[in-house]
Design a protein around this motif. Structure first.
Motif, PDB file in Angstrom:
ATOM      1  N   PRO A   7       2.597 -10.505  15.125  1.00 25.91           N
ATOM      2  CA  PRO A   7       2.216  -9.383  15.648  1.00 25.91           C
ATOM      3  C   PRO A   7       1.254  -8.265  14.943  1.00 25.91           C
ATOM      4  O   PRO A   7       0.997  -8.484  13.786  1.00 25.91           O
ATOM      5  CB  PRO A   7       3.582  -8.289  15.896  1.00 25.91           C
ATOM      6  CG  PRO A   7       4.507  -9.201  15.056  1.00 25.91           C
ATOM      7  CD  PRO A   7       3.937 -10.417  14.736  1.00 25.91           C
ATOM      8  N   SER A   8       0.671  -7.356  15.737  1.00 28.40           N
ATOM      9  CA  SER A   8      -0.364  -6.355  14.794  1.00 28.40           C
ATOM     10  C   SER A   8      -0.005  -5.733  13.764  1.00 28.40           C
ATOM     11  O   SER A   8       1.421  -5.179  13.890  1.00 28.40           O
ATOM     12  CB  SER A   8      -0.828  -5.580  15.993  1.00 28.40           C
ATOM     13  OG  SER A   8      -1.733  -4.660  15.497  1.00 28.40           O
ATOM     14  N   GLY A   9      -0.335  -5.787  12.733  1.00 29.93           N
ATOM     15  CA  GLY A   9       0.006  -5.006  11.332  1.00 29.93           C
ATOM     16  C   GLY A   9       1.110  -5.827  10.734  1.00 29.93           C
ATOM     17  O   GLY A   9       1.426  -5.146   9.631  1.00 29.93           O
ATOM     18  N   CYS A  10       1.150  -7.275  10.862  1.00 29.28           N
ATOM     19  CA  CYS A  10       2.258  -7.884  10.219  1.00 29.28           C
ATOM     20  C   CYS A  10       1.622  -8.398   8.885  1.00 29.28           C
ATOM     21  O   CYS A  10       2.484  -9.164   7.965  1.00 29.28           O
ATOM     22  CB  CYS A  10       2.839  -9.060  11.035  1.00 29.28           C
ATOM     23  SG  CYS A  10       1.758 -10.112  11.292  1.00 29.28           S
ATOM     24  N   HIS A  36       4.423   1.027   1.517  1.00 28.90           N
ATOM     25  CA  HIS A  36       4.512   0.150   2.638  1.00 28.90           C
ATOM     26  C   HIS A  36       4.237  -1.196   2.122  1.00 28.90           C
ATOM     27  O   HIS A  36       3.313  -1.690   1.556  1.00 28.90           O
ATOM     28  CB  HIS A  36       3.403   0.467   3.411  1.00 28.90           C
ATOM     29  CG  HIS A  36       3.472  -0.381   4.774  1.00 28.90           C
ATOM     30  ND1 HIS A  36       2.496  -0.159   5.986  1.00 28.90           N
ATOM     31  CD2 HIS A  36       4.140  -1.469   5.309  1.00 28.90           C
ATOM     32  CE1 HIS A  36       2.653  -1.096   6.733  1.00 28.90           C
ATOM     33  NE2 HIS A  36       3.745  -1.824   6.512  1.00 28.90           N
ATOM     34  N   GLU A  72      -9.604 -13.632  13.371  1.00 31.89           N
ATOM     35  CA  GLU A  72      -9.809 -13.364  14.567  1.00 31.89           C
ATOM     36  C   GLU A  72     -11.220 -13.481  15.069  1.00 31.89           C
ATOM     37  O   GLU A  72     -11.774 -12.575  15.701  1.00 31.89           O
ATOM     38  CB  GLU A  72      -9.601 -11.848  14.874  1.00 31.89           C
ATOM     39  CG  GLU A  72      -8.022 -11.445  14.826  1.00 31.89           C
ATOM     40  CD  GLU A  72      -7.186 -11.620  15.978  1.00 31.89           C
ATOM     41  OE1 GLU A  72      -7.642 -12.177  16.904  1.00 31.89           O
ATOM     42  OE2 GLU A  72      -5.916 -11.312  15.970  1.00 31.89           O
ATOM     43  N   TYR A 116       0.863  -1.191   0.000  1.00 37.76           N
ATOM     44  CA  TYR A 116      -0.050   0.055   0.002  1.00 37.76           C
ATOM     45  C   TYR A 116       0.956   1.133   0.031  1.00 37.76           C
ATOM     46  O   TYR A 116       1.685   1.427   0.929  1.00 37.76           O
ATOM     47  CB  TYR A 116      -0.927   0.035   1.424  1.00 37.76           C
ATOM     48  CG  TYR A 116      -2.046  -1.154   1.377  1.00 37.76           C
ATOM     49  CD1 TYR A 116      -2.814  -0.981   0.244  1.00 37.76           C
ATOM     50  CD2 TYR A 116      -2.118  -2.307   1.778  1.00 37.76           C
ATOM     51  CE1 TYR A 116      -3.986  -1.863   0.108  1.00 37.76           C
ATOM     52  CE2 TYR A 116      -3.094  -3.041   2.028  1.00 37.76           C
ATOM     53  CZ  TYR A 116      -4.062  -3.005   1.041  1.00 37.76           C
ATOM     54  OH  TYR A 116      -4.931  -3.961   0.936  1.00 37.76           O
ATOM     55  N   VAL A 124       3.302  -4.784   2.406  1.00 33.65           N
ATOM     56  CA  VAL A 124       2.649  -5.283   3.591  1.00 33.65           C
ATOM     57  C   VAL A 124       2.623  -6.910   3.599  1.00 33.65           C
ATOM     58  O   VAL A 124       2.741  -7.546   4.878  1.00 33.65           O
ATOM     59  CB  VAL A 124       0.940  -4.775   3.344  1.00 33.65           C
ATOM     60  CG1 VAL A 124       0.134  -5.615   4.329  1.00 33.65           C
ATOM     61  CG2 VAL A 124       0.882  -3.326   3.544  1.00 33.65           C
ATOM     62  N   LYS A 160      -1.466 -10.371   8.235  1.00 30.77           N
ATOM     63  CA  LYS A 160      -2.242 -11.540   8.555  1.00 30.77           C
ATOM     64  C   LYS A 160      -3.718 -11.468   7.765  1.00 30.77           C
ATOM     65  O   LYS A 160      -3.909 -12.324   6.869  1.00 30.77           O
ATOM     66  CB  LYS A 160      -2.634 -11.960   9.842  1.00 30.77           C
ATOM     67  CG  LYS A 160      -1.261 -11.999  10.847  1.00 30.77           C
ATOM     68  CD  LYS A 160      -1.726 -12.413  12.198  1.00 30.77           C
ATOM     69  CE  LYS A 160      -2.355 -11.275  13.027  1.00 30.77           C
ATOM     70  NZ  LYS A 160      -1.728 -10.198  13.402  1.00 30.77           N
ATOM     71  N   THR A 161      -4.122 -10.298   8.036  1.00 22.84           N
ATOM     72  CA  THR A 161      -5.650  -9.991   7.406  1.00 22.84           C
ATOM     73  C   THR A 161      -5.517  -9.825   6.086  1.00 22.84           C
ATOM     74  O   THR A 161      -6.507 -10.354   5.168  1.00 22.84           O
ATOM     75  CB  THR A 161      -6.270  -8.881   8.118  1.00 22.84           C
ATOM     76  OG1 THR A 161      -6.591  -9.137   9.391  1.00 22.84           O
ATOM     77  CG2 THR A 161      -7.793  -8.741   7.538  1.00 22.84           C
ATOM     78  N   THR A 162      -4.557  -9.213   5.563  1.00 20.69           N
ATOM     79  CA  THR A 162      -4.210  -8.979   3.820  1.00 20.69           C
ATOM     80  C   THR A 162      -4.058 -10.070   3.237  1.00 20.69           C
ATOM     81  O   THR A 162      -4.581 -10.299   2.163  1.00 20.69           O
ATOM     82  CB  THR A 162      -2.986  -7.932   3.854  1.00 20.69           C
ATOM     83  OG1 THR A 162      -3.337  -6.817   4.663  1.00 20.69           O
ATOM     84  CG2 THR A 162      -2.976  -7.448   2.448  1.00 20.69           C
TER      85      THR A 162
HETATM   86  N1  LIG Z   1      -6.708  -0.898   2.491  1.00 16.76           N
HETATM   87  C1  LIG Z   1      -5.512  -0.638   2.888  1.00 16.76           C
HETATM   88  N2  LIG Z   1      -4.699   0.515   2.805  1.00 16.76           N
HETATM   89  C2  LIG Z   1      -3.701   0.945   3.320  1.00 16.76           C
HETATM   90  N3  LIG Z   1      -3.030   0.131   4.306  1.00 16.76           N
HETATM   91  C3  LIG Z   1      -3.611  -0.681   4.706  1.00 16.76           C
HETATM   92  C4  LIG Z   1      -4.762  -1.427   3.930  1.00 16.76           C
HETATM   93  N4  LIG Z   1      -5.214  -2.602   4.583  1.00 16.76           N
HETATM   94  C5  LIG Z   1      -4.047  -2.716   5.291  1.00 16.76           C
HETATM   95  N5  LIG Z   1      -3.220  -1.835   5.486  1.00 16.76           N
HETATM   96  C6  LIG Z   1      -2.102  -1.762   6.380  1.00 16.76           C
HETATM   97  O1  LIG Z   1      -1.215  -2.936   5.997  1.00 16.76           O
HETATM   98  C7  LIG Z   1      -0.749  -3.421   7.242  1.00 16.76           C
HETATM   99  C8  LIG Z   1      -1.020  -4.945   7.584  1.00 16.76           C
HETATM  100  O2  LIG Z   1      -2.522  -5.064   7.819  1.00 16.76           O
HETATM  101  P1  LIG Z   1      -3.171  -6.029   8.055  1.00 16.76           P
HETATM  102  O3  LIG Z   1      -4.795  -5.805   8.542  1.00 16.76           O
HETATM  103  O4  LIG Z   1      -3.045  -7.080   7.077  1.00 16.76           O
HETATM  104  O5  LIG Z   1      -2.266  -6.605   9.581  1.00 16.76           O
HETATM  105  P2  LIG Z   1      -2.699  -7.836  10.685  1.00 16.76           P
HETATM  106  O6  LIG Z   1      -1.469  -8.519  10.672  1.00 16.76           O
HETATM  107  O7  LIG Z   1      -4.053  -8.469  10.306  1.00 16.76           O
HETATM  108  O8  LIG Z   1      -2.777  -6.593  11.775  1.00 16.76           O
HETATM  109  P3  LIG Z   1      -3.864  -6.827  13.178  1.00 16.76           P
HETATM  110  O9  LIG Z   1      -3.598  -7.936  13.985  1.00 16.76           O
HETATM  111  O10 LIG Z   1      -3.728  -5.450  13.912  1.00 16.76           O
HETATM  112  O11 LIG Z   1      -5.615  -7.217  12.579  1.00 16.76           O
HETATM  113  C9  LIG Z   1      -1.054  -2.407   8.286  1.00 16.76           C
HETATM  114  O12 LIG Z   1       0.032  -1.495   8.615  1.00 16.76           O
HETATM  115  C10 LIG Z   1      -2.424  -1.659   7.821  1.00 16.76           C
HETATM  116  O13 LIG Z   1      -2.207  -0.320   8.091  1.00 16.76           O
END
Ligand SMILES: Nc1ncnc2c1ncn2[C@@H]1O[C@H](COP(=O)(O)OP(=O)(O)OP(=O)(O)O)[C@@H](O)[C@H]1O
Length: 324
Positions: free
Chosen positions: A42-45, A21, A168, A18, A23, A47-49
């Motif tokens: 960890p948060s933001g690593c 960044h 989650e 993104y 991701v 996973k969800t993406t």
């Molecule tokens: N649509 C988007 N636009 C810009 N940045 C994004 C977008 N979606 C996710 N990010 C960024 O990508 C990174 C990874 O996000 P993601 O939700 O995949 O992490 P995560 O490991 O699931 O986090 P968490 O455990 O906090 O839910 C984060 O820094 C988030 O801010």
């Protein structure tokens, strides 16, 4: 290739950024039918993406995803998603639909007969401890967070999809409800043969539910392996550090009675036949503690001190074997 050898999910060299960044960076894994993979980190690593790339809620910048041997880019997203159950932390129930109507959404889209949908809804609600006569006609706002979460799970399973993605799924719950729903989840017949990808940042949850764990940091795979491999054979210092705080608790969860049997004073086949050797040390400790006062019928032919001593020896042997 026979169907049984086709991976349920194959992700190859996935990348997503993104802006500047990065991701998700070069993530690959293969998941066989019936396996449960936990995406941990960890948060933001990322996973969800990563999870959302599997059902095309996010399109990768590079790399491919095959579901049951077919590239997802060649499948219409709506079609693809009907075959993949999806549960998110916020549950996302439709507020003006009853519980039964929420569960029926995908089966209706698939054109299943009303009687089959009714049967399935009733069975799932019963299995998830939401008696249908009481809950089927309630609206989401009338339910507790834990109950809503169960309905979300029922909805994802309603059309009996072979693959289920969970982001989650227990995240919004208090620790006690969370632990009890997790137990139900593990024992759920409907999930037994499914391929599951589950996102969590909770280490204990990952160890309890995963066949394999994919540990991510800053979008990169740090290690992919069984809980035992990650704990006893960490690929790098990040992996070691990630589990350091909970190391003993996790070891108690991955070691079973079969592992410590050689170090117990009574491992004769007749004596050991009476207890379950696949029980974890954690479970055995809980049983021993719960029955400590009941000296008439000890559950095992060893006591707590002997168990802990045997566990210590098994651990030493295992760690020495990994170092070799
Ligand atoms: N649509 C988007 N636009 C810009 N940045 C994004 C977008 N979606 C996710 N990010 C960024 O990508 C990174 C990874 O996000 P993601 O939700 O995949 O992490 P995560 O490991 O699931 O986090 P968490 O455990 O906090 O839910 C984060 O820094 C988030 O801010």
């Amino acid at each position: 290739m026979p169907d049984s050898l086709v991976p349920a999910i194959r992700a190859a060299h996935l990348h997503k950024r993104y802006g500047s960044h990065a991701v998700v960076q070069d993530v690959s894994f293969v998941l066989h039918p019936g396996e449960t993979l936990v995406l941990l980190g960890p948060s933001g690593c990322g996973k969800t993406t990563l999870l959302k790339m599997l059902n095309r809620l996010v399109e990768p910048d590079a790399g491919t995803v095959d579901i049951n041997g077919r590239d997802v880019r060649h499948q219409r997203p709506e079609q693809l998603r009907r075959g993949i159950g999806y549960v998110i932390q916020q549950v996302g129930l439709l507020p003006h639909y009853t519980v039964a109507e929420n569960i029926a959404v995908v089966p209706r889209l698939l054109g299943l007969a009303a009687s089959a949908i009714h049967q399935r809804t009733t069975a799932l609600l019963t299995r998830l401890h939401l008696p249908p006569e009481r809950y089927a006609h309630q609206y989401p706002h009338q339910l507790s967070g834990g109950q809503q979460q169960r309905v979300g799970l029922a909805r994802a399973l309603a059309a009996d999809p072979p693959i289920v993605l969970l982001d989650e799924p227990f995240g919004a719950l208090d620790p006690i409800t969370r632990a009890s729903i997790r137990r139900e989840f593990r024992e759920l017949e409907e999930l037994r043969n499914k391929t599951v990808v589950l996102v969590t940042h909770d280490v204990a949850e990952a160890f309890e539910l995963a066949d394999r764990i994919l540990l991510l940091d800053a979008g990169r795979v740090q290690q992919l392996g069984t809980p035992r491999e990650l704990l006893l054979q960490p690929a790098n210092s990040f992996v070691r550090q990630f589990f350091a705080a909970e190391r003993l608790a996790l070891q108690l969860r991955i070691f079973t009675l079969a592992d410590v049997l050689p170090f117990l004073p009574t491992p004769s086949p007749t004596e050991s036949a009476g207890f379950f050797t696949h029980a974890t040390i954690q479970e055995t400790l809980e049983t021993l503690t719960a029955t400590a006062d009941d000296s008439a019928t000890p559950p095992f032919p060893f006591n707590l001190a002997q168990l802990m001593a045997a566990f210590g020896q098994a651990l030493q042997r295992e760690e020495a074997a990994w170092k070799r």
